[in-house]
Design a protein around this motif. Structure first.
Motif, PDB file in Angstrom:
ATOM      1  N   ASN A 260       0.815  -1.211   0.000  1.00 62.40           N
ATOM      2  CA  ASN A 260       0.000   0.000   0.000  1.00 62.40           C
ATOM      3  C   ASN A 260       0.849   1.262   0.000  1.00 62.40           C
ATOM      4  O   ASN A 260       0.328   2.374  -0.047  1.00 62.40           O
ATOM      5  CB  ASN A 260      -0.911   0.015   1.234  1.00 62.40           C
ATOM      6  N   GLY A 261       2.127   1.107   0.068  1.00 64.65           N
ATOM      7  CA  GLY A 261       3.015   2.257   0.126  1.00 64.65           C
ATOM      8  C   GLY A 261       4.136   2.016   1.117  1.00 64.65           C
ATOM      9  O   GLY A 261       4.281   0.923   1.665  1.00 64.65           O
ATOM     10  N   LYS A 278       6.082  -6.811  -0.785  1.00 65.24           N
ATOM     11  CA  LYS A 278       4.910  -7.144  -1.591  1.00 65.24           C
ATOM     12  C   LYS A 278       5.188  -6.825  -3.056  1.00 65.24           C
ATOM     13  O   LYS A 278       6.139  -6.125  -3.402  1.00 65.24           O
ATOM     14  CB  LYS A 278       3.683  -6.351  -1.119  1.00 65.24           C
ATOM     15  N   ASP A 279       4.314  -7.319  -3.917  1.00 66.87           N
ATOM     16  CA  ASP A 279       4.439  -7.081  -5.353  1.00 66.87           C
ATOM     17  C   ASP A 279       4.292  -5.586  -5.643  1.00 66.87           C
ATOM     18  O   ASP A 279       3.328  -4.956  -5.212  1.00 66.87           O
ATOM     19  CB  ASP A 279       3.360  -7.880  -6.090  1.00 66.87           C
TER      20      ASP A 279
END
Length: 474
Positions: A260-261, A278-279
């Motif tokens: 998410n950032g 994460k991807d």
């Protein structure tokens, strides 16, 4: 020296059962709801509270007063029957430990964390009462989850400085990731978290740091060796990892990309360690610009399926002037690692997952003159460039057994570990050169003595001569 020889006809290695604190019902992971985890632990561990409290108190006193390892407290969720008889305990310590247990509200992780804290304190009533007062001051009127966090904070502040840094380092790994202990220690060494000059003693010291974190119940062993004493893999319980990440981010120890950032308190000019968990394929360009413009990044960890980021920007990573650790756990398909344009500070490079179709390293890899660990076991390389033999500080070289190495192996005089080498595909000159590596401590080879060899007798003589010479170096 340790020589590990493998034959393709040999029987498979035995599988050893993993040991984990998570086997206990009270330690079973509930990733999405820490409150539920604490609530379930509280419910299951406070049934028959009077009997369990007395038994826990006795167990705690008996373990801590004897200076024993407190990790066996991980089975508290099974009830009093598992914990055994009351044992001997001074009445005053029994009273204080009973009060401490009450403050823990039956939370298994809280009990284990406090036990780990007390294990490193004097076994006197005065010291234990001071711990009780600290707990009471910290957690009175708190909710169960806040109690847990505050107790973990007490355990954290009780750590010496060097252990705090090593514990915070776990924040660079994703949730539920089983960490290879040897690899973790090498990362600590690469980032100068372990003091010293002699590499062997530094690794031993790193192992003692890890054992102390395990003994304090801040790290869980998840796999042990065949002898039952050496921890091979470990992890942090989800609730403890959440605390570690929170503290690491707060102290600017790590910056995390979680899908998410970036983690809170993110500042481009303050990134020291970047963990991409994460991807990020959609925002790969944005991340690459961040890495390029951040002048102080010393570590990059890449997990998940981030092939696009690695494929397009690997050269930028390799050319970082401050970067010391590049650990790529992401799957990469059909791309090579580009070029090394300038001399950097990189000490640890790992292509650790699946570098499918990645057939070669940069030809100018000799510019990475500070590299000590080169772990290419995840890369399906055909051969290594001749320039790799110019890495004068290379201590550990790990490759797949299908990789052909240059003949000039004798040039790597700093080399201490070499694995996994298929002697059938190496030249006689290479095999002879192994005997000149006087610092070599670990050599892992695969030798089937194939009849397809053009010079089978020459290979045999070279292998026997080399092994004899290596053992003479002991």
């Amino acid at each position: 020296m340790r020589l590990l020889a493998h034959s393709r006809a040999a029987s498979p290695l035995r599988k050893h059962r993993a040991h984990s604190l998570s086997s206990s019902p009270c330690h079973r992971t509930h990733r999405r709801n820490p409150q539920r985890l604490l609530h379930r632990g509280q419910q299951s561990c406070t049934r028959s509270s009077a009997s369990l409290s007395v038994t826990l108190c006795s167990r705690l006193c008996r373990l801590l007063s004897s200076g024993s390892d407190v990790s066996s407290l991980a089975t508290v969720g099974h009830g009093a029957a598992v914990l055994g008889h009351h044992g001997n305990c001074h009445p005053d310590l029994r009273k204080v430990s009973d009060d401490i247990l009450k403050k823990c509200c039956g939370l298994p992780l809280a009990i284990i964390s406090i036990a780990g804290l007390l294990a490193n304190r004097s076994k006197t009533v005065e010291v234990w009462v001071n711990v009780l007062r600290s707990i009471a001051a910290a957690i009175d009127k708190d909710s169960p989850i806040d109690k847990m966090k505050r107790i973990l904070l007490l355990s954290y502040f009780d750590l010496p400085h060097h252990l705090k840094s090593c514990l915070l380092y776990l924040s660079v790994f994703p949730e539920d990731y089983s960490i290879d202990c040897r690899r973790l220690i090498l990362l600590w060494v690469a980032e100068a978290l372990i003091p010293g000059q002699d590499r062997e003693s530094m690794e031993q010291l790193g192992r003692s740091y890890l054992n102390e974190l395990i003994n304090r119940s801040l790290v869980q062993p998840t796999k042990v060796g065949a002898d039952g004493t050496i921890v091979k893999q470990c992890r942090a319980h989800d609730v403890i990892l959440e605390f570690i990440v929170s503290k690491a981010v707060e102290d600017n120890f790590v910056t995390i990309w979680n899908g998410n950032g970036f983690s809170k308190n993110y500042s481009l000019n303050k990134i020291r360690r970047l963990s991409i968990q994460k991807d990020i394929s959609v925002r790969a360009e944005e991340i690459s610009k961040t890495i390029k413009n951040a002048a102080h990044i010393r570590l990059i960890n890449i997990f998940g399926f981030n092939s696009v980021l690695v494929e397009k920007h690997a050269s930028e990573f390799l050319n970082g002037q401050v970067l010391q650790v590049l650990n790529i756990e992401s799957q990469v398909v059909g791309y090579n690692l580009g070029h090394v344009k300038s001399f950097g500070q990189l000490k640890y490079l790992r292509a650790g997952h699946q570098f499918i179709g990645v057939t070669k390293l940069p030809e100018d890899i000799e510019k990475l003159q500070h590299v000590e660990t080169l772990d290419l076991r995840g890369a399906y390389l055909e051969n290594l460039p001749a320039s790799i033999m110019l890495l004068q500080k290379l201590v550990r070289l790990f490759v797949r057994d299908s990789v052909h190495l240059p003949d000039e192996i004798r040039n790597l005089q700093a080399l201490e570990e070499l694995s996994m080498i298929n002697l059938d595909i190496q030249s006689v000159e290479f095999i002879q050169g192994l005997g000149d590596l006087t610092n070599l401590r670990v050599l892992e080879i695969d030798w089937s003595c194939s009849r397809k060899l053009r010079d089978m007798e020459g290979h045999k003589k070279a292998c026997i001569s080399t092994v004899s010479r290596l053992f003479r170096h002991l």
